[in-house]
Scaffold this motif. Sequence first.
Motif, mmCIF file in Angstrom:
data_model
loop_
_atom_site.group_PDB
_atom_site.id
_atom_site.type_symbol
_atom_site.label_atom_id
_atom_site.label_comp_id
_atom_site.label_asym_id
_atom_site.label_seq_id
_atom_site.Cartn_x
_atom_site.Cartn_y
_atom_site.Cartn_z
ATOM 1 N N ILE A 142 0.864 -1.178 0.000
ATOM 2 C CA ILE A 142 0.000 0.000 0.000
ATOM 3 C C ILE A 142 0.904 1.232 0.000
ATOM 4 C CG2 ILE A 142 -0.302 -0.311 2.516
ATOM 5 C CD1 ILE A 142 -3.053 1.423 0.961
ATOM 6 N N GLN A 149 -4.656 6.074 5.540
ATOM 7 C CA GLN A 149 -4.929 5.071 4.509
ATOM 8 C C GLN A 149 -4.196 3.776 4.831
ATOM 9 O OE1 GLN A 149 -4.023 6.324 0.544
ATOM 10 N NE2 GLN A 149 -5.464 8.028 0.612
ATOM 11 N N TRP A 153 -5.767 -0.298 6.001
ATOM 12 C CA TRP A 153 -5.444 -1.319 4.992
ATOM 13 C C TRP A 153 -5.076 -2.651 5.663
ATOM 14 C CZ3 TRP A 153 -0.903 -3.996 3.958
ATOM 15 C CH2 TRP A 153 -0.887 -4.710 2.756
#
Length: 262
Positions: A142, A149, A153
């Motif tokens: 990622i 974010q 994940w």
Amino acid sequence: MECQEARPLLLDYQRGQLTPARHDEVRAHLERCARCAREEAAERALTNLVERNLPQYPAPLALKRRLAAHWPAPGVARHSWWSGWRRALAPAVALAAVLVAGVSLLDIERVIWRPSDAPGALVTEAVNDHLRLLQSEHPLEIESGGIHQVKPWFAGRLDFAPIVGFEGDADFPLRGGAVGYFLDRKAAVFVYSRRLHSVSLFVFRADGLPWPTRGLQRIGGVDASVKVARGFSVILWRSGELGYALVSDLGSRELVELASKF
Ligand SMILES: [Zn+2]
């Protein structure tokens, strides 16, 4: 999805490292293909045998991968259910014999790993994992658009929630994350950078590991171990149920500066 496409994905499938769409494709294939399902079960059995039954001598991931490479390739002659299992478990039994005999993993992994040198093993593992990441073609699963974010994940990919109190800044920007392994357990990997240097932070369950107890240094509210090995600085600490390993080719002073931000 066909067998030859599914087989190389089995390890990543078990580790939850495939995209959701890919994961579903592999699962659908396993539901209708008995041979691949057996392969998958054998893979899981080996992992369980090594990681649960022999926790005192966790096998390096590279060794497990090498053993996995010796398993029957897709398309070889058909075997009965039992002969397939026997063949699949043979490397695990051989590994168990090696470990029970107390043979050092030095030759296999080219690292020093002795129970008496246990805290050093954490440092060695951290450096190896960092190097593995640097050598990987796609180290980041990622890419960072910020910690907000990266952290979500990991949900569903790990059996714990990695707690990381530093989201990156101008000095140490967060580049992204990945799921990795630390000795016998899954780890969340956060990758930061400092100028052209890469910094890896491994977060994993701390229980059952030989944490260093001597020569600790107080950094940002925790007692940490600061070591240099093979040109890399390594800082280890634990907080609650989680363990942390911070690794880079940065000097110790700069790495301590980063560690204090966590
Ligand atoms: Zn198949």
